[in-house]
Design a protein around this motif. Structure first.
Motif, mmCIF file in Angstrom:
data_model
loop_
_atom_site.group_PDB
_atom_site.id
_atom_site.type_symbol
_atom_site.label_atom_id
_atom_site.label_comp_id
_atom_site.label_asym_id
_atom_site.label_seq_id
_atom_site.Cartn_x
_atom_site.Cartn_y
_atom_site.Cartn_z
ATOM 1 N N HIS A 7 0.865 -1.186 0.000
ATOM 2 C CA HIS A 7 0.000 0.000 0.000
ATOM 3 C C HIS A 7 0.900 1.234 0.000
ATOM 4 C CE1 HIS A 7 -3.843 2.049 1.801
ATOM 5 N NE2 HIS A 7 -3.214 2.838 0.954
ATOM 6 N N HIS A 25 1.665 5.469 -0.524
ATOM 7 C CA HIS A 25 1.027 6.730 -0.145
ATOM 8 C C HIS A 25 1.699 7.895 -0.868
ATOM 9 C CE1 HIS A 25 -1.432 4.987 3.099
ATOM 10 N NE2 HIS A 25 -0.437 4.118 3.173
ATOM 11 N N THR A 51 -2.768 5.400 -2.436
ATOM 12 C CA THR A 51 -3.590 6.494 -1.931
ATOM 13 C C THR A 51 -2.974 7.817 -2.369
ATOM 14 O OG1 THR A 51 -4.095 5.167 0.045
ATOM 15 C CG2 THR A 51 -4.655 7.509 0.119
ATOM 16 N N HIS A 56 -3.903 10.865 -1.702
ATOM 17 C CA HIS A 56 -3.990 11.892 -0.658
ATOM 18 C C HIS A 56 -4.261 13.277 -1.233
ATOM 19 C CE1 HIS A 56 -2.899 9.399 2.819
ATOM 20 N NE2 HIS A 56 -2.023 8.798 2.032
ATOM 21 N N HIS A 82 -7.190 4.096 -3.504
ATOM 22 C CA HIS A 82 -7.888 4.478 -2.274
ATOM 23 C C HIS A 82 -8.109 5.987 -2.277
ATOM 24 C CE1 HIS A 82 -7.374 5.362 2.309
ATOM 25 N NE2 HIS A 82 -8.640 5.459 1.942
ATOM 26 N N SER A 83 -9.371 6.383 -2.400
ATOM 27 C CA SER A 83 -9.744 7.796 -2.374
ATOM 28 C C SER A 83 -10.235 8.152 -0.973
ATOM 29 C CB SER A 83 -10.851 8.054 -3.403
ATOM 30 O OG SER A 83 -11.516 9.262 -3.144
ATOM 31 N N ILE A 84 -9.957 9.403 -0.541
ATOM 32 C CA ILE A 84 -10.364 9.804 0.797
ATOM 33 C C ILE A 84 -11.505 10.825 0.790
ATOM 34 C CG2 ILE A 84 -8.191 9.224 1.924
ATOM 35 C CD1 ILE A 84 -7.287 12.087 1.646
#
Length: 396
Positions: A98, A100, A124, A126, A160-162
């Motif tokens: 994973h 970032h 992700t 971010h 992965h969207s936040i």
């Protein structure tokens, strides 16, 4: 069920780089406590200096391991040959990687290593694919995205969207990708009992009888300090007891420009720049504040906004903070990216402190119900398991 072994990779973990570092650390801690076997690799980058940490050895945290690697870096450009060499030898030790942040050569190389060893990865961004972020240093990002980033995103097992708007932006840039919307969170136990403001007042005694408006974030162009200066200038003329606390690191030497914004708005004498606040002093500042403001042009999903709301503060945030759910639930003033709109919302809170406090109380409950790291970790573990189940099906 097999306990999945997951590797987190981040170019940095220093808090001087902003909320991404904190979210990576908090998420790693919660996943580790939730039963994931998790390792985290990063570098000793710290903007202008190096973190004073042991290098190339595993350090045991509460629920995961972390290993720092030496790096060459300039601002947010970070390169670490030793990290990449280690990953080349150890990528297959993990069921899933994973990563970032994006627009990072270090992370791009990590993606290529995963592809070469057929190790699935989730990434992700971010908030780095938000429209404002893409316009900032636009030509460099366009070239990098076209030549490198887009292909790596398309080959990820999931993105992965936040935030919901971020999911929409990613879908438009990378059609046919799998996107999982899981927001950031807070550790609920950090906010169940609110801190005392005493430590903050001991550091800044002149602010004890002021109406404190708190900005908590990096001193950076995207944070909207130009808008805040204009807004606070008009507020200060009406509320001479108001005081703005700007708490955050200056990692790109933007402080002189930000200071000039407030000088031009004729309110600099009512502004205190504290630098980065961490730990107990940060929580004490939140306790001392009367309200919180985030005038950002662009965010992924702001950690400090969640902290302000979890502290029970009435919050004024822009639509650039990507938190429409706060407006829909009437737990914050969510306004246009405009100085007059920011000023109007802050003045509303100052004129009716009782209503402002009621909104802050609703916000606190809202965060506890929907935005804790425990809830985030549960959702993310389900994503991990779905990816690994799919890998097992393909293998068989």
């Amino acid at each position: 069920m097999k306990r999945p072994k997951v590797l987190f990779i981040s170019p940095y973990l220093s808090l001087t780089y902003g909320g991404t570092s904190k979210s990576v650390d908090d998420l790693a801690l919660t996943l580790g406590r939730s039963g994931i076997s998790l390792d985290l690799i990063t570098t000793n980058a710290n903007v202008n200096t190096c973190l004073d940490v042991p290098l190339r050895v595993w350090l045991e945290q509460n629920a995961y391991r972390i290993q720092y690697f030496p790096a060459w870096f300039k601002n947010d450009l970070i390169v670490s040959r030793s990290l990449l060499k280690w990953l080349s030898h150890h990528a297959t030790d993990y069921d899933l990687v994973h990563t970032h942040t994006i627009f990072s050569p270090l992370i791009s190389y990590c993606h290529w290593i995963c592809q070469r060893h057929a190790v699935p990865y989730i990434t992700t961004p971010h908030g780095m694919l938000e429209p404002w972020a893409l316009r900032y240093k636009r030509w460099k990002k366009q070239i990098y995205f076209s030549l490198i980033e887009r292909a790596n995103l398309l080959k990820a097992s999931s993105i992965h969207s936040i935030a919901k708007s971020e999911s929409n932006n990613i879908a438009s840039l990378c059609p046919d990708t799998t996107i999982q919307l899981i927001p950031n969170g807070v550790h609920w136990h950090d906010f169940v009992s609110l801190a005392s403001p005493d430590a903050f007042y001991q550091r800044y005694p002149a602010l004890q009888n002021q109406q404190i408006i708190l900005f908590l974030g990096r001193i950076d162009p995207k944070k909207g300090l130009d808008l805040l200066a204009s807004a606070f200038g008009s507020i200060y003329r009406q509320f001479p007891n108001a005081h703005l606390v700007v708490a955050g690191p200056d990692s790109i030497d933007f402080l002189p420009t930000a200071t000039q914004y407030f000088a031009d708005a004729h309110c600099l004498e009512a502004v205190t720049f504290t630098g980065m606040l961490t730990g107990h002093l940060k929580y004490s500042a939140l306790a001392a504040a009367d309200m919180y403001v985030a005038p950002s042009y662009s965010e992924g999903f702001s950690m400090s906004v969640l902290e302000g709301m979890a502290s029970g503060l009435p919050c004024v945030i822009t639509i650039g903070c990507n938190f429409p759910e706060a407006a829909g639930s009437h737990v914050a003033h969510v306004v246009d990216i405009d100085s007059e709109a920011i000023a109007h919302a802050l003045i509303t809170c100052l004129k009716d402190p009782q209503a402002a406090k009621a909104m802050g109380d609703r916000a606190r409950q809202f965060i506890f119900e929907h935005y804790t790291w425990d809830k985030v970790a549960t959702q993310l573990m389900n994503v991990y398991q779905a990816i690994l189940n799919k890998q097992s099906s393909i293998a068989s």
